[in-house]
Design a protein around this motif. Structure first.
Motif, PDB file in Angstrom:
ATOM      1  N   UNK A  35       0.834  -1.202   0.055  1.00 57.12           N
ATOM      2  CA  UNK A  35      -0.036  -0.009   0.102  1.00 57.12           C
ATOM      3  C   UNK A  35       0.799   1.209   0.031  1.00 57.12           C
ATOM      4  N   UNK A  36       2.090   1.214  -0.188  1.00 58.34           N
ATOM      5  CA  UNK A  36       3.029   2.280  -0.215  1.00 58.34           C
ATOM      6  C   UNK A  36       2.755   3.293  -1.171  1.00 58.34           C
ATOM      7  N   UNK A  37       2.067   2.843  -2.446  1.00 60.75           N
ATOM      8  CA  UNK A  37       1.797   4.174  -3.194  1.00 60.75           C
ATOM      9  C   UNK A  37       0.822   5.286  -2.204  1.00 60.75           C
ATOM     10  N   UNK A  38       0.063   4.895  -1.480  1.00 65.81           N
ATOM     11  CA  UNK A  38      -0.526   5.871  -0.742  1.00 65.81           C
ATOM     12  C   UNK A  38       0.143   6.796   0.108  1.00 65.81           C
ATOM     13  N   UNK A  39       1.509   6.191   0.575  1.00 67.70           N
ATOM     14  CA  UNK A  39       2.339   6.947   1.414  1.00 67.70           C
ATOM     15  C   UNK A  39       3.459   7.849   0.921  1.00 67.70           C
ATOM     16  N   UNK A  40       3.210   7.906  -0.367  1.00 71.94           N
ATOM     17  CA  UNK A  40       4.296   8.657  -0.819  1.00 71.94           C
ATOM     18  C   UNK A  40       3.876   9.853  -1.832  1.00 71.94           C
ATOM     19  N   UNK A  41       2.308  10.146  -1.771  1.00 74.50           N
ATOM     20  CA  UNK A  41       1.756  11.015  -2.398  1.00 74.50           C
ATOM     21  C   UNK A  41       2.332  12.618  -2.306  1.00 74.50           C
ATOM     22  N   UNK A  42       2.987  12.837  -1.140  1.00 74.80           N
ATOM     23  CA  UNK A  42       3.433  14.176  -0.967  1.00 74.80           C
ATOM     24  C   UNK A  42       4.623  14.510  -2.127  1.00 74.80           C
ATOM     25  N   UNK A  43       5.103  13.513  -2.796  1.00 70.14           N
ATOM     26  CA  UNK A  43       5.859  13.657  -3.869  1.00 70.14           C
ATOM     27  C   UNK A  43       5.256  14.349  -5.074  1.00 70.14           C
ATOM     28  N   UNK A  44       3.777  14.219  -5.249  1.00 74.77           N
ATOM     29  CA  UNK A  44       3.114  15.103  -6.423  1.00 74.77           C
ATOM     30  C   UNK A  44       2.928  16.306  -6.271  1.00 74.77           C
ATOM     31  N   UNK A  45       3.131  17.074  -7.312  1.00 78.95           N
ATOM     32  CA  UNK A  45       2.771  18.424  -7.208  1.00 78.95           C
ATOM     33  C   UNK A  45       1.540  18.782  -7.000  1.00 78.95           C
ATOM     34  N   UNK A  46       1.369  20.074  -6.418  1.00 83.03           N
ATOM     35  CA  UNK A  46      -0.179  20.354  -6.223  1.00 83.03           C
ATOM     36  C   UNK A  46      -0.821  20.940  -7.227  1.00 83.03           C
ATOM     37  N   UNK A  47      -0.164  21.574  -8.080  1.00 82.22           N
ATOM     38  CA  UNK A  47      -0.502  21.977  -9.403  1.00 82.22           C
ATOM     39  C   UNK A  47       0.310  21.579 -10.555  1.00 82.22           C
ATOM     40  N   UNK A  48      -0.345  20.916 -11.336  1.00 85.49           N
ATOM     41  CA  UNK A  48       0.401  20.131 -12.536  1.00 85.49           C
ATOM     42  C   UNK A  48      -0.134  20.255 -13.585  1.00 85.49           C
ATOM     43  N   UNK A  49       0.435  20.923 -14.621  1.00 86.94           N
ATOM     44  CA  UNK A  49      -0.002  21.338 -16.023  1.00 86.94           C
ATOM     45  C   UNK A  49      -1.320  22.168 -15.855  1.00 86.94           C
ATOM     46  N   UNK A  50      -1.270  22.988 -14.816  1.00 86.91           N
ATOM     47  CA  UNK A  50      -2.317  24.002 -14.587  1.00 86.91           C
ATOM     48  C   UNK A  50      -3.545  23.156 -13.832  1.00 86.91           C
ATOM     49  N   UNK A  51      -3.237  21.916 -13.649  1.00 84.88           N
ATOM     50  CA  UNK A  51      -4.720  21.372 -12.723  1.00 84.88           C
ATOM     51  C   UNK A  51      -4.016  21.129 -11.414  1.00 84.88           C
TER      52      UNK A  51
END
Length: 271
Positions: A60-76
């Motif tokens: 389930x570690x996919x859910x544990x590293x989401x802080x690596x995602x940008x909050x705004x990505x391609x304007x979304x």
């Protein structure tokens, strides 16, 4: 035309029966001019069933590293969520009774952790849904209604997912009353119309009662491939047909959804 600018129920390849990456979904959202995308992979035994009766945090570690995602990505604007299964008549969500004793490297933890709490800590919001309802066989209407009510009472649950599809009967008025009191949302799910045509009338009935009672709804494509992101043809058509109030559509624009989320759960960091 009814305006829908957020898609807050979507899946990536982590859900196993979905086909696109988070980047592919974001790019599709940008192409469809979606202002806010919520990625809500399945938190469920459907994704990783127990092996010899045990669950492993590493699955389930996919859910544990989401802080690596940008909050705004391609304007979304991008939100982290999960679609968590309701697993019993007490309204418990998947992972509530699962204790993990090792971290994602396999090392023993000094203090075992609860899987649900660990995953929900990383989420901006949770969609609570019924997929396998075998545990509700023979249950009374009062029991199934209380099940949904208790799920809505979870602090991280913002949305009650595709109740028009689950086939589990419940007292609609009572559940909608609780949703309104707690500032939670009832989902009108695009995939339900395509995958479950017989559920159309159920979705319409739910939407009509939401309009009558002043309960806000969310819209989600439930897309399992990037092509489906932001495509709300069936939902929009039905809502326009019944003249559903635009003001009750929480997903009409990004700011409205973030405001609803902030009041019900708390505003996400970075947005």
């Amino acid at each position: 035309m009814l305006h829908i600018a957020c898609d807050v129920h979507t899946h990536t390849i982590f859900s196993r029966h979905a086909y696109s990456t988070i980047e592919e979904n974001v790019r599709a959202a940008a192409e469809m001019r979606v202002e806010l995308l919520g990625s809500t992979d399945h938190f469920s035994a459907m994704v990783h069933p127990a092996i010899d009766g045990e669950y492993d945090l590493r699955d389930f570690q996919h859910f544990l590293n989401v802080h690596s995602w940008p909050r705004i990505w391609n304007g979304v604007r991008l939100l982290h969520g999960v679609e968590a299964d309701i697993v019993d008549l007490d309204g418990h969500l998947f992972g509530h009774d699962i204790v993990c004793g090792r971290d994602i490297t396999g090392r023993a933890l000094r203090r075992p952790l609860n899987l649900k709490d660990r995953v929900f800590d990383e989420c901006d919001y949770v969609i609570a849904s019924v997929h396998d309802k075998s545990w509700a066989e023979g249950a009374s209407l009062a029991q199934t209604t209380e099940c949904y009510v208790r799920a809505l009472e979870d602090p991280k649950v913002l949305i009650l997912g595709h109740t028009g599809r689950s086939g589990m009967p419940y007292d609609l008025g009572e559940v909608l009353t609780v949703a309104k009191e707690r500032g939670k949302l009832i989902e009108i799910n695009e995939a339900t119309f395509g995958d479950h045509p017989s559920a159309r009338q159920s979705c319409r009935r739910i939407a009509e009662r939401c309009a009558e009672m002043g309960v806000m709804i969310s819209t989600g494509t439930d897309a399992h491939i990037s092509y489906g992101i932001g495509r709300f043809d069936h939902v929009r058509s039905m809502l326009e047909e019944i003249r559903f109030p635009q003001k009750l559509v929480a997903t009409r624009d990004a700011q409205t959804f973030l405001d609803v989320l902030g009041r019900a759960i708390g505003r996400p960091d970075g947005l």
